[in-house]
Every structure is written in structure tokens, then in C-alpha cells.
Write a protein that holds these residues in place. Structure first.
Motif, short mmCIF file in Angstrom:
data_model
loop_
_atom_site.label_atom_id
_atom_site.label_comp_id
_atom_site.label_asym_id
_atom_site.label_seq_id
_atom_site.Cartn_x
_atom_site.Cartn_y
_atom_site.Cartn_z
N ILE A 149 -29.42 -85.79 105.38
CA ILE A 149 -28.60 -84.96 104.48
C ILE A 149 -27.12 -85.19 104.76
CG2 ILE A 149 -27.99 -82.57 103.89
CD1 ILE A 149 -30.97 -81.88 104.56
N GLU A 150 -26.75 -85.22 106.02
CA GLU A 150 -25.35 -85.47 106.37
C GLU A 150 -24.91 -86.85 105.90
OE1 GLU A 150 -25.36 -84.94 110.58
OE2 GLU A 150 -25.20 -82.75 110.47
N ALA A 151 -25.80 -87.83 105.99
CA ALA A 151 -25.45 -89.19 105.55
C ALA A 151 -25.12 -89.22 104.06
CB ALA A 151 -26.59 -90.15 105.87
N VAL A 152 -25.91 -88.51 103.26
CA VAL A 152 -25.64 -88.47 101.82
C VAL A 152 -24.37 -87.69 101.52
CG1 VAL A 152 -26.50 -87.62 99.60
CG2 VAL A 152 -28.05 -88.83 101.16
N VAL A 153 -24.20 -86.57 102.20
CA VAL A 153 -22.97 -85.77 102.02
C VAL A 153 -21.74 -86.61 102.34
CG1 VAL A 153 -21.65 -83.81 102.92
CG2 VAL A 153 -24.08 -83.54 102.38
N ASN A 154 -21.86 -87.45 103.37
CA ASN A 154 -20.73 -88.30 103.78
C ASN A 154 -20.59 -89.56 102.94
OD1 ASN A 154 -20.05 -86.53 105.86
ND2 ASN A 154 -21.35 -87.57 107.36
N GLY A 155 -21.52 -89.78 101.99
CA GLY A 155 -21.42 -90.95 101.11
C GLY A 155 -21.94 -92.24 101.71
N ASN A 156 -22.78 -92.14 102.75
CA ASN A 156 -23.30 -93.37 103.36
C ASN A 156 -24.12 -94.19 102.37
OD1 ASN A 156 -22.27 -92.02 105.57
ND2 ASN A 156 -23.98 -92.52 106.92
N ASN A 157 -24.86 -93.50 101.48
CA ASN A 157 -25.65 -94.24 100.50
C ASN A 157 -24.76 -95.08 99.59
OD1 ASN A 157 -24.74 -91.67 99.56
ND2 ASN A 157 -26.15 -91.80 97.81
N ILE A 158 -23.58 -94.58 99.29
CA ILE A 158 -22.63 -95.33 98.46
C ILE A 158 -22.03 -96.48 99.26
CG2 ILE A 158 -20.46 -95.18 97.17
CD1 ILE A 158 -21.20 -92.21 96.67
N ALA A 159 -21.65 -96.20 100.50
CA ALA A 159 -21.04 -97.23 101.35
C ALA A 159 -22.00 -98.39 101.63
CB ALA A 159 -20.58 -96.61 102.67
N LEU A 160 -23.29 -98.09 101.67
CA LEU A 160 -24.29 -99.11 102.01
C LEU A 160 -24.87 -99.82 100.79
CD1 LEU A 160 -26.15 -97.08 104.77
CD2 LEU A 160 -24.61 -99.04 105.13
N HIS A 161 -24.48 -99.41 99.61
CA HIS A 161 -25.04 -100.01 98.40
C HIS A 161 -24.53 -101.44 98.20
CE1 HIS A 161 -25.13 -100.26 93.76
NE2 HIS A 161 -26.28 -100.68 94.25
N ASN A 162 -25.47 -102.35 98.03
CA ASN A 162 -25.17 -103.73 97.65
C ASN A 162 -25.74 -103.92 96.26
OD1 ASN A 162 -24.99 -106.48 97.25
ND2 ASN A 162 -26.28 -107.06 98.98
N SER A 163 -24.90 -104.12 95.28
CA SER A 163 -25.36 -104.17 93.89
C SER A 163 -26.05 -105.48 93.53
CB SER A 163 -24.18 -103.94 92.93
OG SER A 163 -23.23 -104.98 93.06
N ASN A 164 -26.04 -106.46 94.43
CA ASN A 164 -26.75 -107.72 94.19
C ASN A 164 -28.24 -107.50 94.46
OD1 ASN A 164 -24.38 -109.24 93.56
ND2 ASN A 164 -23.92 -109.27 95.75
N TYR A 165 -29.02 -107.49 93.40
CA TYR A 165 -30.41 -107.06 93.49
C TYR A 165 -31.38 -108.24 93.57
CZ TYR A 165 -34.80 -104.72 92.34
OH TYR A 165 -36.09 -104.25 92.37
N SER A 166 -32.36 -108.10 94.44
CA SER A 166 -33.52 -108.99 94.42
C SER A 166 -34.75 -108.16 94.71
CB SER A 166 -33.42 -110.11 95.45
OG SER A 166 -34.62 -110.88 95.46
N LEU A 167 -35.77 -108.36 93.91
CA LEU A 167 -37.03 -107.63 94.04
C LEU A 167 -37.63 -107.74 95.43
CD1 LEU A 167 -39.47 -106.24 92.49
CD2 LEU A 167 -40.32 -108.55 92.13
N ILE A 168 -37.47 -108.90 96.06
CA ILE A 168 -38.07 -109.15 97.37
C ILE A 168 -36.98 -109.43 98.42
CG2 ILE A 168 -40.36 -109.85 96.60
CD1 ILE A 168 -39.40 -112.74 96.61
#
Length: 268
Positions: A141-160
Motif C-alpha cells: 500500500i505504501e509503495a502505491v501511495v508513494n508512486g512506486n508502480n509509476i516509477a517502475l513502469h516500463n511501457s515497452n511491452y512484451s508478452l513473454i
């Protein structure tokens, strides 16, 4: 996501590629059934006192999934105050997803939705649920509140995508990165990948290399240049085994519509 192709129909599955990391649009079950199942999932989590839990769904029927793959899309659910369309608020679980872009399948975006949205369009009303221990729930919960999910997002997608590499990311790898950021209290990607390589065992996807090479040529959203000679990726089951092996999960179950919960891992 659903891909129809002729030349590489055996790329990952006998009928279709691993699917399920796009927002679902086509309705497959009556609204009342999807709503009831979403409530069933929420009630199970609430009864277990879950403030945060990992939730998964099928993007293909169970019979069409590769051996050892139980679900295709995983995300983090957090008990929240939700704004309703009428301006009022209600308590419920908000779900933090990485979804593949429908028009640009090599890219992804972060989307928050809710259990009915999450299960809209699934081929089977079955969910995977991992309830972390209380301390990890707090850290997530703290990680999401702090925006870790945003900081860790890599928009380059691969299914595998390879969970040991930062080149691409899929929904399950993003979730794993978020979990590890909560465990290790960092968003340093290189450090997180080093810790992942040291402690996390990904799932082997057995693929004919020639057909997979064709997939790189003809299918958006599938890349293999982050892999060696074998394909390993993150799945709901590999995350469940990871957390369970370090006593960080109190429950790992599958839940089907109007059915009792079933243990996913034999050791649980």
C-alpha cells in the motif's frame, strides 16, 4: 488480448497466444454473473482481512493455457475509498494494472479499475488470489501511495518479457517489480533486477524457437531479444511460489463462481 493468426498458430498455445493483459471489452457472461463473481472475490478477500492482495484472471480457457500456467493477467488490489458516478463514495477494492495498449501492442499503460471491470470478458469466472502477510500488505500500500508502480513502469511491452531484464515488461513482471520494491524498499531498477535474479524463479515457457522467431516478425507485443536460448517469464503461479517460499503469503487460492476456494499450491 486475442490474436488470430495462421502462420504461427502454435507459437505459445495450440489455439492462441497467452492472452489477458488488455482491458476486456467483449462481454462473455451475463452482467449479473460477473457482478456476483466480483463480489464473491471481494468478500473472500475481506473475510481474510486483506487490505491488499494479488488478483489474477484467465485470458484464455484453462484447457488452452500452456502447461503450468494457471492465469494470464495479474494485478494488485487495494482496499480503498471509491468515488461513485453519483458523487458519493464507497469502500471497495481498486485494482492497479499494467495493460497492453489495444492499438499499439508493443506498449503498455497503467490503469486502475475495479473487480467487475477486471473480470469483464473473461472466458471463465475463475480468479487467482494471493493474500500477502500483513507486513507486506502494508508495504505494498505504501509503495502505491508513494508512486512506486509509476516509477517502475516500463511501457515497452512484451508478452513473454524476461523478469531478469529491464528491456521489456508485461503485467506480471510489473507486479513482481512492485512487490520487490515493497520488500526491498527501493525503486532502483538495477538493484531490483539483481534481487530478482538472486531469489525469484521464473516460469519456463516451452516454445518452438523457429515458430517463436516467426512471432517476432509477424506479431506485435512479442519479443525475445531479452532472452537467451530458453524462454522464462513471470506468471501468477511463479509469484505465488516465490512469496510462499519466503513465508510472505498467508493464502494462495483459486476461486471459481459459486464454488469454494481451492488451494493453488500443494505446499500451501
Amino acid at each position: 488480448m486475442k490474436w488470430t493468426y495462421a502462420l504461427i498458430s502454435c507459437l505459445l498455445l495450440s489455439k492462441a497466444a497467452i492472452a489477458g493483459s488488455q482491458q476486456q471489452q467483449k462481454q462473455t457472461f451475463p452482467v449479473e454473473d460477473v457482478t456476483a463473481f466480483a463480489k464473491q472475490v471481494e468478500h473472500y478477500a475481506a473475510k481474510k482481512g486483506a487490505r491488499a492482495f494479488i488478483i489474477a484472471r484467465m485470458g484464455q480457457a484453462k484447457k488452452d493455457l500452456p502447461k503450468g500456467v494457471n492465469f494470464t493477467h495479474s494485478a494488485l488490489a487495494i482496499y480503498s475509498e471509491i468515488a461513485l458516478d453519483n458523487g458519493e463514495t464507497a469502500k471497495g477494492y481498486a485494482i492497479y494494472n499494467l495493460y497492453q495498449e489495444p492499438k499499439d501492442k508493443d506498449k503498455s499503460s497503467l490503469v486502475t479499475d475495479y473487480p467487475v471491470d477486471f473480470f469483464w470478458g473473461v472466458p471463465e469466472l475463475t480468479a487467482g488470489i494471493i493474500i500477502p502477510d500483513s507486513d507486506l500488505q502494508t508495504r505494498l500500500i505504501e509503495a502505491v501511495v508513494n508512486g512506486n508502480n509509476i516509477a517502475l513502469h516500463n511501457s515497452n511491452y512484451s508478452l513473454i518479457s524476461n523478469p531478469y531484464s529491464t528491456k521489456y515488461q508485461n503485467c506480471n513482471e510489473h507486479l513482481l517489480d512492485l512487490i520487490n520494491s515493497a520488500i526491498y524498499q527501493t525503486t532502483d531498477k538495477q538493484q531490483l533486477k539483481a534481487n530478482t535474479k538472486a531469489y525469484f524463479k521464473p516460469q519456463r515457457i516451452r516454445v518452438n524457437r523457429a515458430k517463436l522467431a516467426m512471432g517476432n516478425l509477424f506479431m506485435d507485443g512479442v519479443s525475445t531479444d531479452d532472452h537467451g536460448t530458453k524462454i522464462y517469464t513471470t506468471t501468477f503461479t511463479s509469484i505465488a511460489k516465490y512469496l510462499s517460499s519466503y513465508d510472505l503469503a498467508s493464502n494462495v487460492i483459486t476461486l471459481s463462481y459459486n464454488q469454494p476456494a481451492r488451494q493453488l499450491l500443494a505446499s500451501n
